[in-house]
Design a protein around this motif. Structure first.
Motif, PDB file in Angstrom:
ATOM      1  N   ALA A   1       0.824  -1.204   0.000  1.00  0.00           N
ATOM      2  CA  ALA A   1       0.000   0.000   0.000  1.00  0.00           C
ATOM      3  C   ALA A   1       0.862   1.259   0.000  1.00  0.00           C
ATOM      4  O   ALA A   1       0.572   2.229  -0.712  1.00  0.00           O
ATOM      5  CB  ALA A   1      -0.921  -0.006   1.222  1.00  0.00           C
ATOM      6  N   ALA A   2       1.945   1.228   0.787  1.00  0.00           N
ATOM      7  CA  ALA A   2       2.838   2.386   0.840  1.00  0.00           C
ATOM      8  C   ALA A   2       3.497   2.629  -0.509  1.00  0.00           C
ATOM      9  O   ALA A   2       3.591   3.774  -0.975  1.00  0.00           O
ATOM     10  CB  ALA A   2       3.891   2.177   1.927  1.00  0.00           C
ATOM     11  N   PHE A   3       3.935   1.553  -1.152  1.00  0.00           N
ATOM     12  CA  PHE A   3       4.599   1.725  -2.439  1.00  0.00           C
ATOM     13  C   PHE A   3       3.597   2.131  -3.516  1.00  0.00           C
ATOM     14  O   PHE A   3       3.935   2.897  -4.427  1.00  0.00           O
ATOM     15  CB  PHE A   3       5.316   0.439  -2.854  1.00  0.00           C
ATOM     16  CG  PHE A   3       6.239   0.633  -4.019  1.00  0.00           C
ATOM     17  CD1 PHE A   3       7.414   1.348  -3.874  1.00  0.00           C
ATOM     18  CD2 PHE A   3       5.925   0.127  -5.274  1.00  0.00           C
ATOM     19  CE1 PHE A   3       8.265   1.548  -4.956  1.00  0.00           C
ATOM     20  CE2 PHE A   3       6.763   0.327  -6.348  1.00  0.00           C
ATOM     21  CZ  PHE A   3       7.945   1.037  -6.199  1.00  0.00           C
ATOM     22  N   SER A   4       2.382   1.659  -3.403  1.00  0.00           N
ATOM     23  CA  SER A   4       1.344   2.055  -4.351  1.00  0.00           C
ATOM     24  C   SER A   4       1.095   3.566  -4.282  1.00  0.00           C
ATOM     25  O   SER A   4       0.881   4.220  -5.305  1.00  0.00           O
ATOM     26  CB  SER A   4       0.051   1.293  -4.057  1.00  0.00           C
ATOM     27  OG  SER A   4      -0.983   1.687  -4.937  1.00  0.00           O
ATOM     28  N   ARG A   5       1.164   4.127  -3.071  1.00  0.00           N
ATOM     29  CA  ARG A   5       0.986   5.572  -2.926  1.00  0.00           C
ATOM     30  C   ARG A   5       2.150   6.330  -3.562  1.00  0.00           C
ATOM     31  O   ARG A   5       1.952   7.406  -4.142  1.00  0.00           O
ATOM     32  CB  ARG A   5       0.856   5.937  -1.443  1.00  0.00           C
ATOM     33  CG  ARG A   5      -0.479   5.512  -0.823  1.00  0.00           C
ATOM     34  CD  ARG A   5      -0.689   6.152   0.532  1.00  0.00           C
ATOM     35  NE  ARG A   5       0.235   5.627   1.538  1.00  0.00           N
ATOM     36  CZ  ARG A   5       0.006   4.543   2.275  1.00  0.00           C
ATOM     37  NH1 ARG A   5      -1.128   3.864   2.119  1.00  0.00           N
ATOM     38  NH2 ARG A   5       0.873   4.149   3.178  1.00  0.00           N
ATOM     39  N   ILE A   6       3.346   5.766  -3.458  1.00  0.00           N
ATOM     40  CA  ILE A   6       4.503   6.403  -4.098  1.00  0.00           C
ATOM     41  C   ILE A   6       4.316   6.435  -5.611  1.00  0.00           C
ATOM     42  O   ILE A   6       4.482   7.479  -6.261  1.00  0.00           O
ATOM     43  CB  ILE A   6       5.802   5.646  -3.741  1.00  0.00           C
ATOM     44  CG1 ILE A   6       6.132   5.841  -2.257  1.00  0.00           C
ATOM     45  CG2 ILE A   6       6.966   6.123  -4.606  1.00  0.00           C
ATOM     46  CD1 ILE A   6       7.304   5.016  -1.773  1.00  0.00           C
ATOM     47  N   VAL A   7       3.956   5.288  -6.188  1.00  0.00           N
ATOM     48  CA  VAL A   7       3.758   5.211  -7.635  1.00  0.00           C
ATOM     49  C   VAL A   7       2.619   6.135  -8.064  1.00  0.00           C
ATOM     50  O   VAL A   7       2.716   6.859  -9.063  1.00  0.00           O
ATOM     51  CB  VAL A   7       3.472   3.752  -8.061  1.00  0.00           C
ATOM     52  CG1 VAL A   7       3.104   3.682  -9.544  1.00  0.00           C
ATOM     53  CG2 VAL A   7       4.681   2.864  -7.776  1.00  0.00           C
ATOM     54  N   GLY A   8       1.546   6.131  -7.284  1.00  0.00           N
ATOM     55  CA  GLY A   8       0.386   6.961  -7.614  1.00  0.00           C
ATOM     56  C   GLY A   8       0.673   8.450  -7.540  1.00  0.00           C
ATOM     57  O   GLY A   8      -0.018   9.252  -8.181  1.00  0.00           O
ATOM     58  N   SER A   9       1.684   8.839  -6.769  1.00  0.00           N
ATOM     59  CA  SER A   9       2.018  10.261  -6.642  1.00  0.00           C
ATOM     60  C   SER A   9       2.694  10.812  -7.891  1.00  0.00           C
ATOM     61  O   SER A   9       2.781  12.028  -8.070  1.00  0.00           O
ATOM     62  CB  SER A   9       2.954  10.470  -5.441  1.00  0.00           C
ATOM     63  OG  SER A   9       4.261   9.972  -5.722  1.00  0.00           O
ATOM     64  N   GLY A  10       3.190   9.896  -8.739  1.00  0.00           N
ATOM     65  CA  GLY A  10       3.913  10.342  -9.935  1.00  0.00           C
ATOM     66  C   GLY A  10       5.304  10.855  -9.642  1.00  0.00           C
ATOM     67  O   GLY A  10       5.890  11.585 -10.460  1.00  0.00           O
ATOM     68  N   ALA A  11       5.864  10.473  -8.498  1.00  0.00           N
ATOM     69  CA  ALA A  11       7.186  10.965  -8.096  1.00  0.00           C
ATOM     70  C   ALA A  11       8.260  10.576  -9.108  1.00  0.00           C
ATOM     71  O   ALA A  11       8.246   9.478  -9.663  1.00  0.00           O
ATOM     72  CB  ALA A  11       7.544  10.408  -6.718  1.00  0.00           C
ATOM     73  N   ASP A  12       9.184  11.494  -9.335  1.00  0.00           N
ATOM     74  CA  ASP A  12      10.344  11.221 -10.182  1.00  0.00           C
ATOM     75  C   ASP A  12      11.521  10.728  -9.344  1.00  0.00           C
ATOM     76  O   ASP A  12      12.321   9.922  -9.800  1.00  0.00           O
ATOM     77  CB  ASP A  12      10.762  12.491 -10.936  1.00  0.00           C
ATOM     78  CG  ASP A  12       9.681  12.978 -11.884  1.00  0.00           C
ATOM     79  OD1 ASP A  12       9.336  12.226 -12.822  1.00  0.00           O
ATOM     80  OD2 ASP A  12       9.169  14.097 -11.677  1.00  0.00           O
ATOM     81  N   ILE A  13      11.623  11.250  -8.119  1.00  0.00           N
ATOM     82  CA  ILE A  13      12.678  10.841  -7.198  1.00  0.00           C
ATOM     83  C   ILE A  13      12.056  10.549  -5.842  1.00  0.00           C
ATOM     84  O   ILE A  13      11.271  11.358  -5.327  1.00  0.00           O
ATOM     85  CB  ILE A  13      13.754  11.932  -7.026  1.00  0.00           C
ATOM     86  CG1 ILE A  13      14.461  12.236  -8.348  1.00  0.00           C
ATOM     87  CG2 ILE A  13      14.784  11.515  -5.971  1.00  0.00           C
ATOM     88  CD1 ILE A  13      15.478  13.363  -8.256  1.00  0.00           C
ATOM     89  N   VAL A  14      12.398   9.406  -5.271  1.00  0.00           N
ATOM     90  CA  VAL A  14      12.006   9.088  -3.904  1.00  0.00           C
ATOM     91  C   VAL A  14      13.249   9.184  -3.032  1.00  0.00           C
ATOM     92  O   VAL A  14      14.238   8.472  -3.260  1.00  0.00           O
ATOM     93  CB  VAL A  14      11.391   7.671  -3.796  1.00  0.00           C
ATOM     94  CG1 VAL A  14      11.069   7.348  -2.341  1.00  0.00           C
ATOM     95  CG2 VAL A  14      10.141   7.565  -4.648  1.00  0.00           C
ATOM     96  N   TRP A  15      13.205  10.061  -2.049  1.00  0.00           N
ATOM     97  CA  TRP A  15      14.291  10.205  -1.093  1.00  0.00           C
ATOM     98  C   TRP A  15      14.006   9.264   0.071  1.00  0.00           C
ATOM     99  O   TRP A  15      12.948   9.348   0.689  1.00  0.00           O
ATOM    100  CB  TRP A  15      14.399  11.646  -0.610  1.00  0.00           C
ATOM    101  CG  TRP A  15      14.729  12.594  -1.723  1.00  0.00           C
ATOM    102  CD1 TRP A  15      13.865  13.395  -2.425  1.00  0.00           C
ATOM    103  CD2 TRP A  15      16.017  12.807  -2.297  1.00  0.00           C
ATOM    104  NE1 TRP A  15      14.532  14.098  -3.388  1.00  0.00           N
ATOM    105  CE2 TRP A  15      15.857  13.764  -3.335  1.00  0.00           C
ATOM    106  CE3 TRP A  15      17.284  12.295  -2.040  1.00  0.00           C
ATOM    107  CZ2 TRP A  15      16.921  14.211  -4.109  1.00  0.00           C
ATOM    108  CZ3 TRP A  15      18.352  12.745  -2.808  1.00  0.00           C
ATOM    109  CH2 TRP A  15      18.170  13.696  -3.828  1.00  0.00           C
ATOM    110  N   VAL A  16      14.957   8.377   0.362  1.00  0.00           N
ATOM    111  CA  VAL A  16      14.739   7.336   1.365  1.00  0.00           C
ATOM    112  C   VAL A  16      15.649   7.589   2.559  1.00  0.00           C
ATOM    113  O   VAL A  16      16.881   7.578   2.420  1.00  0.00           O
ATOM    114  CB  VAL A  16      15.002   5.937   0.782  1.00  0.00           C
ATOM    115  CG1 VAL A  16      14.622   4.852   1.794  1.00  0.00           C
ATOM    116  CG2 VAL A  16      14.217   5.741  -0.523  1.00  0.00           C
ATOM    117  N   GLY A  17      15.038   7.821   3.706  1.00  0.00           N
ATOM    118  CA  GLY A  17      15.797   8.108   4.918  1.00  0.00           C
ATOM    119  C   GLY A  17      15.501   7.108   6.013  1.00  0.00           C
ATOM    120  O   GLY A  17      15.024   7.479   7.089  1.00  0.00           O
TER     121      GLY A  17
END
Length: 278
Positions: free
Chosen positions: A175-191
């Motif tokens: 579900a969390a990754f689906s929200r990332i994909v759905g946001s249309g993000a070009d870069i995901v910053w992972v901390g």
């Protein structure tokens, strides 16, 4: 092109198969540090390569590496494989930069996680890139977002997620990754901190819709202002560890003693093995 500065002693666990690293398309000088292939490059070269991946929607990930992550990879074949399957492994710590220079790459620079994040955020305003923040806590993410928007007017931060500190269920993770994909993000910053963030990026890089992911560890706290950064002169001279040790002695003392000692032992072992190799 990889310079065999050090001879790897271990082989990655071949049962773990993250998405293969994209062909950089250029002759990128890399050094082999205890088996981890670290790019010997400038900050400008790093941002240019990442910009190309964003433009092409290449689903890959970037690891920022220091002595701690190198030693951890040397001791964990899976983590070693994850680093060497990454699109890029930057020299986040000055000792790795010094090794690159020792190997003949005089122009190599430190590609430090917080500085890389700032450089790409600045460039993104003109490029129209969309950012997603994944990791840390809700409070830190809120401060980080506000600081980045204040510093780079027009930056497009399309979402954020502070996952639980426990292991997520498959359903929660999906579900969390689906929200990332759905946001249309070009870069995901992972901390998420090492090695958790490297393992997470490698696991998700090959999934449909995955964007470029960059693991920057403590950069979230530094840029949010919840932790102090070492002065630039300490960073340039490889003394950031001393500043952080003074700031968090209980958490970091044993880690630095163990990491530095193991690195010295492994380095000497492999240097001797290389000298005596026919």
């Amino acid at each position: 092109m990889t310079t065999d500065l050090l001879e790897p002693l271990s082989t990655a666990d071949q049962s773990y198969n993250p998405a293969p690293a994209p062909d950089p398309g250029i002759d990128v000088p890399r050094i082999d540090v205890l088996g981890v292939r670290v790019w010997a490059q400038t900050m400008e070269q790093a941002t240019a390569r990442i910009a190309d991946w964003v433009a092409r929607r290449t689903p890959t990930y970037v690891c920022v590496s220091n002595l701690h992550t190198v030693v951890a990879s040397r001791r964990d074949p899976t983590l070693m494989h994850v680093h060497n399957a990454a699109g890029m492994v930057t020299a986040d710590g000055m000792p790795l930069v010094w090794l690159a220079k020792l190997a003949g790459h005089r122009g190599a620079e430190r590609v430090y996680g917080p500085d890389l994040m700032l450089a790409l955020c600045e460039r993104s305003v003109a490029e129209g890139w969309r950012h997603y923040l994944y990791g840390s806590t809700e409070a830190v993410l809120a401060r980080l977002k506000a600081n980045l928007e204040r510093r780079f007017p027009g930056i497009n931060i399309v979402g954020g997620c502070a996952p639980p500190f426990r292991t997520m269920t498959e359903a929660e993770d999906a579900a969390a990754f689906s929200r990332i994909v759905g946001s249309g993000a070009d870069i995901v910053w992972v901390g998420l901190g090492a090695p958790k963030q490297e393992l997470w990026m490698a696991d998700h890089a090959g999934r449909p819709g995955a964007p470029v992911m960059i693991g920057v560890g403590a950069a979230f706290d530094f840029l949010a202002g919840t932790k102090r950064q070492a002065p630039r002169w300490m960073q340039r001279n490889g003394l950031e560890w001393l500043f952080r040790l003074a700031s968090e002695p209980r958490r970091l003392a044993s880690r630095y003693v163990t990491t530095n000692s193991l690195f010295a032992i492994y380095f000497v072992q492999q240097w001797l093995a290389r000298r005596h190799k026919p």
